[in-house]
Design a protein around this motif. Structure first.
Motif, PDB file in Angstrom:
ATOM      1  N   TYR A 132       0.833  -1.198   0.000  1.00  0.00           N
ATOM      2  CA  TYR A 132       0.000   0.000   0.000  1.00  0.00           C
ATOM      3  C   TYR A 132       0.873   1.256   0.000  1.00  0.00           C
ATOM      4  N   PRO A 133       0.317   2.386  -0.412  1.00  0.00           N
ATOM      5  CA  PRO A 133       1.073   3.643  -0.296  1.00  0.00           C
ATOM      6  C   PRO A 133       1.244   4.035   1.172  1.00  0.00           C
ATOM      7  N   PRO A 134       2.037   5.051   1.448  1.00  0.00           N
ATOM      8  CA  PRO A 134       2.188   5.514   2.835  1.00  0.00           C
ATOM      9  C   PRO A 134       0.847   5.935   3.427  1.00  0.00           C
ATOM     10  N   PRO A 135       0.766   5.999   4.768  1.00  0.00           N
ATOM     11  CA  PRO A 135      -0.459   6.487   5.410  1.00  0.00           C
ATOM     12  C   PRO A 135      -0.865   7.856   4.857  1.00  0.00           C
ATOM     13  N   ALA A 136      -2.163   8.151   4.934  1.00  0.00           N
ATOM     14  CA  ALA A 136      -2.714   9.330   4.259  1.00  0.00           C
ATOM     15  C   ALA A 136      -2.018  10.622   4.665  1.00  0.00           C
ATOM     16  N   HIS A 137      -1.652  10.774   5.933  1.00  0.00           N
ATOM     17  CA  HIS A 137      -1.065  12.039   6.368  1.00  0.00           C
ATOM     18  C   HIS A 137       0.375  12.206   5.891  1.00  0.00           C
ATOM     19  N   LEU A 138       0.972  11.124   5.371  1.00  0.00           N
ATOM     20  CA  LEU A 138       2.337  11.192   4.842  1.00  0.00           C
ATOM     21  C   LEU A 138       2.385  11.037   3.322  1.00  0.00           C
ATOM     22  N   ARG A 139       1.232  10.816   2.712  1.00  0.00           N
ATOM     23  CA  ARG A 139       1.179  10.445   1.297  1.00  0.00           C
ATOM     24  C   ARG A 139       1.353  11.664   0.396  1.00  0.00           C
ATOM     25  N   ARG A 140       2.124  11.471  -0.666  1.00  0.00           N
ATOM     26  CA  ARG A 140       2.286  12.484  -1.700  1.00  0.00           C
ATOM     27  C   ARG A 140       1.361  12.162  -2.873  1.00  0.00           C
ATOM     28  N   PRO A 141       1.076  13.135  -3.717  1.00  0.00           N
ATOM     29  CA  PRO A 141       0.127  12.897  -4.810  1.00  0.00           C
ATOM     30  C   PRO A 141       0.514  11.747  -5.734  1.00  0.00           C
ATOM     31  N   ASP A 142       1.826  11.481  -5.894  1.00  0.00           N
ATOM     32  CA  ASP A 142       2.247  10.443  -6.824  1.00  0.00           C
ATOM     33  C   ASP A 142       2.459   9.085  -6.157  1.00  0.00           C
ATOM     34  N   ASP A 143       2.152   8.967  -4.870  1.00  0.00           N
ATOM     35  CA  ASP A 143       2.286   7.676  -4.177  1.00  0.00           C
ATOM     36  C   ASP A 143       1.130   6.763  -4.554  1.00  0.00           C
ATOM     37  N   GLY A 144       1.444   5.521  -4.850  1.00  0.00           N
ATOM     38  CA  GLY A 144       0.412   4.549  -5.195  1.00  0.00           C
ATOM     39  C   GLY A 144       0.797   3.165  -4.731  1.00  0.00           C
ATOM     40  N   LEU A 145       0.084   2.164  -5.214  1.00  0.00           N
ATOM     41  CA  LEU A 145       0.377   0.787  -4.846  1.00  0.00           C
ATOM     42  C   LEU A 145       1.752   0.375  -5.379  1.00  0.00           C
ATOM     43  N   ASP A 146       2.491  -0.372  -4.569  1.00  0.00           N
ATOM     44  CA  ASP A 146       3.832  -0.823  -4.957  1.00  0.00           C
ATOM     45  C   ASP A 146       3.715  -2.173  -5.665  1.00  0.00           C
ATOM     46  N   LEU A 147       3.342  -2.129  -6.931  1.00  0.00           N
ATOM     47  CA  LEU A 147       3.141  -3.360  -7.683  1.00  0.00           C
ATOM     48  C   LEU A 147       4.458  -4.051  -8.021  1.00  0.00           C
ATOM     49  N   VAL A 148       5.552  -3.296  -8.027  1.00  0.00           N
ATOM     50  CA  VAL A 148       6.865  -3.917  -8.218  1.00  0.00           C
ATOM     51  C   VAL A 148       7.154  -4.881  -7.070  1.00  0.00           C
ATOM     52  N   LEU A 149       6.818  -4.472  -5.854  1.00  0.00           N
ATOM     53  CA  LEU A 149       6.998  -5.350  -4.700  1.00  0.00           C
ATOM     54  C   LEU A 149       6.121  -6.588  -4.833  1.00  0.00           C
ATOM     55  N   VAL A 150       4.878  -6.409  -5.245  1.00  0.00           N
ATOM     56  CA  VAL A 150       3.980  -7.551  -5.388  1.00  0.00           C
ATOM     57  C   VAL A 150       4.528  -8.543  -6.411  1.00  0.00           C
ATOM     58  N   ARG A 151       5.032  -8.036  -7.525  1.00  0.00           N
ATOM     59  CA  ARG A 151       5.592  -8.933  -8.554  1.00  0.00           C
ATOM     60  C   ARG A 151       6.733  -9.775  -7.983  1.00  0.00           C
ATOM     61  N   ARG A 152       7.548  -9.166  -7.130  1.00  0.00           N
ATOM     62  CA  ARG A 152       8.660  -9.913  -6.540  1.00  0.00           C
ATOM     63  C   ARG A 152       8.173 -11.007  -5.596  1.00  0.00           C
ATOM     64  N   LEU A 153       6.998 -10.800  -4.998  1.00  0.00           N
ATOM     65  CA  LEU A 153       6.510 -11.737  -4.001  1.00  0.00           C
ATOM     66  C   LEU A 153       5.768 -12.923  -4.600  1.00  0.00           C
ATOM     67  N   LEU A 154       5.240 -12.782  -5.799  1.00  0.00           N
ATOM     68  CA  LEU A 154       4.450 -13.854  -6.396  1.00  0.00           C
ATOM     69  C   LEU A 154       5.306 -15.100  -6.608  1.00  0.00           C
ATOM     70  N   GLN A 155       4.791 -16.236  -6.152  1.00  0.00           N
ATOM     71  CA  GLN A 155       5.490 -17.510  -6.287  1.00  0.00           C
ATOM     72  C   GLN A 155       4.506 -18.576  -6.757  1.00  0.00           C
ATOM     73  N   ASP A 156       5.000 -19.505  -7.557  1.00  0.00           N
ATOM     74  CA  ASP A 156       4.132 -20.513  -8.151  1.00  0.00           C
ATOM     75  C   ASP A 156       3.456 -21.418  -7.133  1.00  0.00           C
ATOM     76  N   ASP A 157       4.095 -21.633  -5.980  1.00  0.00           N
ATOM     77  CA  ASP A 157       3.535 -22.575  -5.016  1.00  0.00           C
ATOM     78  C   ASP A 157       2.610 -21.907  -3.991  1.00  0.00           C
ATOM     79  N   TYR A 158       2.258 -20.645  -4.201  1.00  0.00           N
ATOM     80  CA  TYR A 158       1.270 -19.973  -3.350  1.00  0.00           C
ATOM     81  C   TYR A 158       0.004 -19.721  -4.166  1.00  0.00           C
ATOM     82  N   LEU A 159      -1.117 -20.161  -3.633  1.00  0.00           N
ATOM     83  CA  LEU A 159      -2.394 -20.107  -4.345  1.00  0.00           C
ATOM     84  C   LEU A 159      -3.274 -18.950  -3.883  1.00  0.00           C
ATOM     85  N   TRP A 160      -2.950 -18.372  -2.708  1.00  0.00           N
ATOM     86  CA  TRP A 160      -3.757 -17.284  -2.136  1.00  0.00           C
ATOM     87  C   TRP A 160      -2.845 -16.172  -1.630  1.00  0.00           C
TER      88      TRP A 160
END
Length: 238
Positions: free
Chosen positions: A189-217
Motif C-alpha cells: 500500500y502507499p504511505p499512510p494518508a497524512h504522509l502520502r504524496r500525490p504520486d504515491d500509489g500501490l507498490d506493484l513492483v513489490l507484489v511482482r517480486r513476491l508472487l510464487q508458483d507454489d502460493y495459491l492465495w
C-alpha cells in the motif's frame, strides 16, 4: 458494523475480514490454526475489536493463539494486543523503537483532538482511533517481544519475511507454505494518508517480486483474498 466472523481460506488458514468502511480503518486478521499453538496475524485495532475476534475464534471452534505476529506497527494492526494475554508478540526489529515511541504518547480522546487541531491531515486516522476506543483504561501499546532481522520461522511452520516498503519500514509478510497462503499485511500500500504524496500509489513492483508458483492465495489486510490468478492479473494489467 458486522460482527467479526472467521472464514476458512485454505489448509490451516482462516481469515476474519475488517470493516469494509474505509473510514473505520479496521484491518482484517488471520489465524493459522494448529493444535501445537495457533498463530494470530495482527491484533485488531482496539481491545474491543480484539475481544470480538476472540469471540469469533471461539464461535469457529479455533484454538486460541500462542503467537501474535505484527505485519507492521500501524495502530489498526497492533492496538488490540493488550487484550491478548499470554501470547508471544513477534515483529520485525524496527517495530520496537517505533512502538516504544507510540507507547509513550498520552493517548486519550483529548490528546487525539489536540493532535488533529495541530495537524489536520491526521484527522481520518485519529478520528477512527477515537471511534474504536470505548475506554482507555488498561490500554497499552505493546512492542514485539520476539524480533527478527530478515526472516524467521515459528515452530509450527509459519514463516516470516521482512519486505519493508513505502507503507511501513517494518512491513512483514507471513508465509504458510503447506496451505499455499501468503499474508501480505499492508506491505504494497502507499504511505499512510497524512504522509502520502500525490504520486504515491500501490507498490506493484513489490507484489511482482513476491508472487510464487507454489502460493495459491494472497491476502492483504484491507481487501478480499486474491487467488494467484487474480494477483498476477492485477500486477500485469496495472
Amino acid at each position: 458494523m458486522a460482527v467479526p466472523q472467521f472464514q476458512h481460506l485454505a489448509g490451516r488458514v482462516w481469515v476474519c475480514p475488517g470493516d469494509p468502511d474505509p473510514e473505520a480503518v479496521q484491518a482484517g486478521v488471520a489465524v493459522v490454526a494448529d493444535e501445537r499453538g495457533s498463530v494470530l496475524i495482527d491484533a485488531g485495532q482496539s481491545p474491543t475489536h480484539a475481544r470480538e475476534i476472540q469471540a469469533a475464534l471461539t464461535a469457529a471452534g479455533l484454538p486460541q493463539p500462542r503467537w501474535l505476529v505484527y505485519t507492521h506497527h500501524h495502530w489498526d494492526h497492533v492496538w488490540g494486543a493488550c487484550a491478548w494475554p499470554g501470547v508471544e508478540i513477534v515483529g520485525h526489529e524496527t517495530a520496537v523503537p517505533l512502538l516504544r515511541t507510540e507507547a509513550a504518547r498520552p493517548w486519550s480522546h483529548h490528546y487525539l483532538d489536540e493532535q488533529v487541531r495541530a495537524n489536520p491531515r491526521l484527522g481520518p486516522s485519529f478520528r477512527a482511533r477515537a471511534r474504536a476506543m470505548d475506554s482507555w483504561a488498561d490500554f497499552a501499546v505493546l512492542p514485539p517481544t520476539r524480533t527478527f532481522a530478515d526472516v524467521d520461522e515459528l515452530p509450527v511452520g509459519v514463516g516470516l519475511r521482512h519486505v519493508g516498503g513505502g507503507h511501513a519500514p517494518d512491513s512483514t509478510i507471513v508465509l504458510v507454505p503447506d496451505s499455499g497462503v501468503m499474508l501480505l499485511g499492508d506491505c504494497y500500500y502507499p504511505p499512510p494518508a497524512h504522509l502520502r504524496r500525490p504520486d504515491d500509489g500501490l507498490d506493484l513492483v513489490l507484489v511482482r517480486r513476491l508472487l510464487q508458483d507454489d502460493y495459491l492465495w494472497y491476502v492483504s489486510s484491507h481487501a478480499e483474498p486474491m487467488t494467484a490468478e487474480q494477483a498476477r492479473s492485477a500486477v500485469e494489467t496495472t
